[in-house]
Write an enzyme that holds these catalytic residues in place. Structure first.
Site, PDB file in Angstrom:
ATOM      1  CG  ASP A 188      23.942  77.933  -7.180  1.00  0.00           C
ATOM      2  OD1 ASP A 188      22.852  77.478  -7.582  1.00  0.00           O
ATOM      3  OD2 ASP A 188      24.832  77.230  -6.666  1.00  0.00           O
ATOM      4  CE1 TYR A 243      31.619  76.818   1.127  1.00  0.00           C
ATOM      5  CE2 TYR A 243      29.620  75.522   0.851  1.00  0.00           C
ATOM      6  CZ  TYR A 243      30.795  76.040   0.343  1.00  0.00           C
ATOM      7  OH  TYR A 243      31.130  75.786  -0.956  1.00  0.00           O
ATOM      8  CE  LYS A 274      35.583  79.117  -1.459  1.00  0.00           C
ATOM      9  NZ  LYS A 274      36.337  80.115  -0.747  1.00  0.00           N
TER      10      LYS A 274
HETATM   11  C1  F6R Z   1      31.704  74.007  -4.190  1.00  0.00           C
HETATM   12  C2  F6R Z   1      30.377  73.396  -4.219  1.00  0.00           C
HETATM   13  C3  F6R Z   1      30.286  71.936  -4.108  1.00  0.00           C
HETATM   14  C4  F6R Z   1      29.566  71.519  -2.832  1.00  0.00           C
HETATM   15  C5  F6R Z   1      29.574  69.991  -2.671  1.00  0.00           C
HETATM   16  C6  F6R Z   1      28.798  69.538  -1.453  1.00  0.00           C
HETATM   17  O1  F6R Z   1      31.636  75.379  -4.268  1.00  0.00           O
HETATM   18  O2  F6R Z   1      29.379  74.067  -4.346  1.00  0.00           O
HETATM   19  O3  F6R Z   1      31.544  71.348  -4.180  1.00  0.00           O
HETATM   20  O4  F6R Z   1      30.177  72.106  -1.725  1.00  0.00           O
HETATM   21  O5  F6R Z   1      28.995  69.394  -3.816  1.00  0.00           O
HETATM   22  O6  F6R Z   1      27.525  70.049  -1.535  1.00  0.00           O
HETATM   23  P1  F6R Z   1      26.377  69.717  -0.472  1.00  0.00           P
HETATM   24  O7  F6R Z   1      26.927  70.083   0.878  1.00  0.00           O
HETATM   25  O8  F6R Z   1      25.249  70.583  -0.936  1.00  0.00           O
HETATM   26  O9  F6R Z   1      26.089  68.260  -0.608  1.00  0.00           O
HETATM   27 MG    MG Z   2      28.423  78.099  -8.565  1.00  0.00          MG
HETATM   28 MG    MG Z   3      25.152  75.338  -6.245  1.00  0.00          MG
END
Ligand code: F6R
Ligand code: MG
Ligand code: MG
Length: 371
Positions: A10, A227, A230
Site C-alpha cells: 500500500d 498500527y 493490516k
Molecule cells: C483498515 C484501514 C482503514 C483505516 C481507517 C482509518 O485496514 O486501513 O479502515 O484504518 O480508514 O484510517 P486513518 O487512521 O488513516 O484515518
Molecule cells: Mg490495503
Molecule cells: Mg492504506
C-alpha cells in the site's frame, strides 16, 4: 525452475484507503515493462485490490532474491512519489524503512513466492485481498488441500490420496512447524483456527513432491511495533494434474467466511469475493475483498489473467456476505464485530489504561459515589 512472485504494498490510497489511483498503476506498469525489457523478469502484471498494488512476476532468481525485491522496492518508491504528487492518502504507508537492504523481509511490503519446475501446462491462481490479514487464507487452504467435502480430488484422484504437507508459522514467536495431513489434521486445526497468530505459509503435495501454494505471512503491526495498517495478504495456488482443480481452489470462497481487518484493522467482517472491477473498498472501509486472477504459465510467460470471481456463480456468496455485513454492523463497538482486546492493534487501550488506571480500585474497597 521458475519463480512466480507476488510482491505488494500500500503506497497510497485513492480515496482514503479505498483504491489505487490509475496514475500509480500506470507507473508500476511502466516499471514492469522496463524490467521485462532488461530481462530481469520473464513476464509481469500489475494488479490491485483495495489500496494495495501487486506486482505479479515470473523470473529465474528464486524466492527472496535481492534483484527482484529491490526492483519491487524501487517500483513502490516510484508509485509513492506519484501518491505524494497527487496528495493521495497514506503515501508510502507500507514502506517502513528508508533504504533497501538485501531483501524485503521486515521492510513492509508483503510477498508470496513459489519456485517450481513448470509443467507442460501450468494453471495457477493469484489471490489478492484487502482489509484483512494473512491468516484469512487458513480456512480456504484447509478446505482446498485437506477437506474432501470441498476437494473431490482428495477422494477421486489417486495422486492426492497421500495428502498435503502444511507449513504453518507462529507469527508471535517466529517459529514454524510442518503438519503432515491428513494424519495431523486435528492437531493443525487447533492452531490454524487462530488465524491472528498461526498462518499457513505454504502447502506441498506429498505424492508429487511439488510446492502447491504460498502465502504472504508478514504482519506489519508486529514489524512496526504499532498500527500501520493490516497486511492485506496475497496467495499463489497451483492447480490441476494431481493438485486441486481450479474449481476446487475457488470453491471455499463460495462461503464468505469471517475475517479480521475491516475498519481500522479492528473489526470482523465477511470476505467478499469480487471481480477486478469491484476490487475497491467502500462500506465500513470494507467489506474485506478478494480477487482471483487465473493464469496459464507457459515458458515463464503469464498467459492471462482471467478474472475468476467475475461470475454469477459467486453472486450468492456476495449476497450472503452483504447480509452478514449488516448483521455484524449492528453490533457497533461490541465483539465479535470488534476484535477481542488482545487483537486490537490501535494503541487506544494502553492509553485508556494509563488515563483511567487510578480510577480502577479493588472491588472490596468502598466506592466513592460521584457527587
Ligand atoms: C483498515 C484501514 C482503514 C483505516 C481507517 C482509518 O485496514 O486501513 O479502515 O484504518 O480508514 O484510517 P486513518 O487512521 O488513516 O484515518
Ligand atoms: Mg490495503
Ligand atoms: Mg492504506
Amino acid at each position: 525452475m521458475i519463480t512466480l512472485s507476488i510482491i505488494k504494498a500500500d503506497t497510497g490510497g485513492y480515496v482514503g484507503h479505498s483504491a489505487v489511483h490509475p496514475a500509480m498503476m500506470a507507473e508500476a506498469r511502466r516499471e514492469i515493462e522496463r524490467a521485462k525489457g532488461s530481462s530481469l523478469i520473464i513476464d509481469g502484471r500489475v494488479a490491485s485490490c483495495g489500496d494495495d498494488v501487486s506486482l505479479i512476476m515470473t523470473h529465474v532468481y528464486g524466492p527472496d532474491a535481492g534483484l527482484i525485491h529491490s526492483f519491487a522496492w524501487d517500483t513502490f518508491q516510484a508509485t509513492t512519489r506519484i501518491a505524494r504528487e497527487l496528495g493521495l492518502y497514506g503515501a508510502g504507508q507500507d514502506l517502513l524503512s528508508d533504504a533497501f537492504s538485501g531483501n524485503l523481509r521486515g521492510m513492509g511490503p508483503g510477498y508470496a513466492e513459489l519456485e517450481f519446475e513448470e509443467r507442460p501446462s501450468e494453471p495457477v491462481i493469484c489471490f489478492l485481498a484487502d482489509k484483512t490479514e494473512p491468516g484469512a487464507w487458513n480456512l480456504p487452504l484447509y478446505k482446498i488441500f485437506a477437506d474432501p467435502f470441498n476437494t473431490a480430488g482428495l477422494v477421486i484422484d489417486e495422486k492426492m490420496h497421500a495428502g498435503f504437507a502444511f507449513e504453518v508459522y507462529d507469527l508471535f514467536e517466529d517459529k514454524r512447524i510442518v503438519f503432515d495431513c491428513p494424519a495431523d489434521l486435528y492437531d493443525m486445526l487447533m492452531y490454524i483456527g487462530a488465524p491472528a497468530r498461526y498462518v499457513v505459509h505454504g502447502v506441498h503435495s506429498k505424492t508429487l513432491g511439488h510446492p502447491a501454494a504460498a502465502t504472504s505471512t508478514q504482519r506489519l503491526s508486529l514489524i512496526a511495533g504499532k498500527y500501520v495498517g493490516k497486511d492485506d495478504p496475497v496467495m499463489i495456488v497451483r492447480c490441476q494434474s494431481g493438485l486441486p482443480a481450479v474449481g476446487e481452489v475457488l470453491e471455499p470462497f463460495a462461503f464468505p467466511h469471517t475475517v479480521a481487518g475491516a475498519m481500522r484493522g479492528s473489526h470482523h467482517m465477511p470476505l467478499l469475493p469480487v471481480a477486478v472491477a469491484d476490487a475497491h473498498t467502500t462500506r465500513f472501509d470494507g467489506p474485506p475483498r478478494v480477487v482471483a486472477l487465473g493464469f496459464q504459465v507457459h515458458e515463464g510467460r503469464l498467459v492471462g489473467p482471467r478474472d475468476l470471481f467475475d461470475d454469477p456463480a459467486f453472486d450468492r456468496a456476495r449476497a450472503q456476505a452483504n447480509e452478514m455485513a449488516d448483521y455484524f454492523r449492528r453490533h457497533g463497538p461490541f465483539e465479535p464485530h470488534r476484535l477481542p482486546l488482545e487483537d486490537l492493534e490501535y494503541t487506544t487501550m494502553s492509553e485508556l489504561t494509563r488515563r483511567l488506571g487510578h480510577r480502577w480500585t479493588p472491588i472490596t474497597t468502598e466506592v466513592a459515589t460521584p457527587a
